[in-house]
Design an enzyme around this catalytic site. Structure first.
Site, mmCIF file in Angstrom:
data_model
loop_
_atom_site.group_PDB
_atom_site.id
_atom_site.type_symbol
_atom_site.label_atom_id
_atom_site.label_comp_id
_atom_site.label_asym_id
_atom_site.label_seq_id
_atom_site.Cartn_x
_atom_site.Cartn_y
_atom_site.Cartn_z
ATOM 1 C CE LYS A 185 -1.063 2.425 2.826
ATOM 2 N NZ LYS A 185 -0.682 3.953 3.400
ATOM 3 C CB THR A 196 3.228 6.919 4.472
ATOM 4 O OG1 THR A 196 2.157 6.175 5.445
ATOM 5 C CG2 THR A 196 2.499 7.334 3.367
ATOM 6 C CG ASN A 404 -2.015 15.101 0.853
ATOM 7 O OD1 ASN A 404 -1.747 14.325 1.910
ATOM 8 N ND2 ASN A 404 -2.007 14.702 -0.321
ATOM 9 C CB THR A 409 -10.415 17.533 9.169
ATOM 10 O OG1 THR A 409 -10.052 17.999 7.779
ATOM 11 C CG2 THR A 409 -9.695 17.884 10.192
#
Length: 409
Positions: A185, A196, A404, A409
């Protein structure tokens, strides 16, 4: 597809190698209801190797996985959650990662040091352990050696990814068919030296644990460490390889006659996964491949290729279908590697734009049409030596900023 070294299995997965199972489920970390907890399981303890992010703020699961592999160089279960990175969470984060390891050990009936843990998602939030531990209890029933099990696992590891990333090959070792497969991923916070991204490689080949660790490091250097999406290196990056030996070959090592073929197949898996991550960069519309040759060394070529692929100006030009080779030459010049400013060639696809550091007239419309495609190749020849390298990335788009700007949120 096949060649003399190995055969690519288009529909293969991490469960294709003998004795591997996988699966995933929703435990409540993601509000969307998508899978957010998964596992890859070997029927027997497997030789294990790991590479980890170079970010100073390494997430708790990385420390726990390193502890497990360090015990005797083996793993049998890798569990992963998405939706929460368990990073920058202090001592509580470490306790939670160890609780995940211990809970998985109980659920699958293995020793705790045979369990690795990894997480991906938002940084700085504690895991809701009641949901995670309840999910781990249900994981054994969710794993299987089927294609469906692999599909569910791949869904469980995704964050902003749009597609799953898989690769699989077969080859013969000692006259026996063995398999190497991988799942990964990664979409944003991707930059060379790990990002990441999470990678899981399975093989039923028997291989010495020390040799597996060395091979994984070498393969990472020319694959996962040669991609970039946005120049950010995350806290949770990890690639783990597991080799359970159930194919029955003699243990592989650098002196084994079939080692070169196995190593090349292993690198192929890592590169395919890396390219899939780059192609699926957040908001990306195209894959960019930068090939550098004629450098003074392979290392110099790697640095130059990564500098070009990481340039926001190069990435923006690709998005805008603008054949602005000046962005490329500028990136080469600031890479900090030996370059003769009088001997550089640049080609975009098949369109020559610079030869011996002098502009070559080209058809702008033809270049624009090429750059509108979903894959852009940039070829650089420095004419200084035998060093070569390839890096992969993606274009920089408005959509990347949108994703991003509101990730947390």
């Amino acid at each position: 597809m096949s060649n003399e070294l190995y055969t690519v299995i288009p529909d293969g997965s991490v469960t294709t190698p003998r004795g591997f199972r996988a699966g995933g489920l929703h435990c409540g970390l993601k509000k969307t209801g998508r899978n957010d907890l998964g596992a890859v399981v070997s029927d027997v303890p497997a030789a294990a190797a790991g590479v980890y992010t170079t970010n100073v703020f390494q997430a708790a699961p990385l420390h726990v996985t390193r502890e497990s592999i360090g015990k005797e160089g083996k793993l049998q279960v890798m569990i992963v959650n998405s939706g929460n990175a368990n990073a920058c969470t202090g001592e509580q984060g470490m306790e939670d990662a160890r609780s995940m390891r211990d809970a998985a050990a109980r659920a699958f009936g293995v020793a705790p040091h045979l369990v690795g843990v990894t997480s991906t998602g938002v940084i700085g939030e504690l895991l809701p352990m009641d949901k995670v531990l309840s999910g781990i209890e249900r994981l054994p029933a969710a794993v299987s050696g089927t294609r469906e099990g692999s599909e569910e696992f791949c869904q469980a590891i995704l964050t902003t990814d749009l597609v799953k990333k898989e690769a699989c090959v077969s080859l013969t070792v000692d006259g026996i068919e063995v398999h190497i497969a991988g799942a990964a991923k990664g979409s944003g916070m991707i930059h060379p030296n790990m990002a990441t991204m999470l990678g899981f490689i399975t093989t039923d080949a028997a291989i010495d644990a020390e040799a597996l660790q060395s091979l994984l490091r070498e393969a990472t250097e020319v694959s996962f460490n040669m991609i970039t999406v946005d120049g950010d290196t995350s806290t949770n990056d990890m690639v783990v390889a597991m080799a359970n030996g159930l194919a029955g070959n003699e243990p592989l090592h650098p002196g084994h006659a079939d080692w070169p073929r196995f190593a090349q197949a292993f690198v192929y898996i890592c590169r395919e996964l890396a390219k899939s991550i780059a192609r699926d960069g957040e908001g990306a519309t195209k894959l960019i491949e930068v090939q550098v040759e004629g450098a003074v060394s392979d290392e110099a070529a790697r640095v130059i290729a990564k500098t070009v692929i990481g340039s926001s100006l190069v990435k923006s030009a690709a998005f805008g279908a603008d054949a602005n080779w000046g962005r490329i030459i500028a990136a080469i010049g600031r890479a900090g590697q030996p370059v003769n400013p009088d001997t550089v060639d640049i080609r975009i696809g098949e369109i020559v734009t610079l030869q011996q550091s002098r502009p070559v007239p080209f058809d702008e419309e033809q270049a624009t049409e090429y750059l509108k495609g979903d894959t852009v190749e940039i070829h650089i020849h420095l004419h200084q030596g035998d060093g070569r390298a390839t890096a992969w990335g993606c274009d920089l788009t408005y959509e990347y900023v949108r994703i991003n700007a509101a990730y947390r949120t």
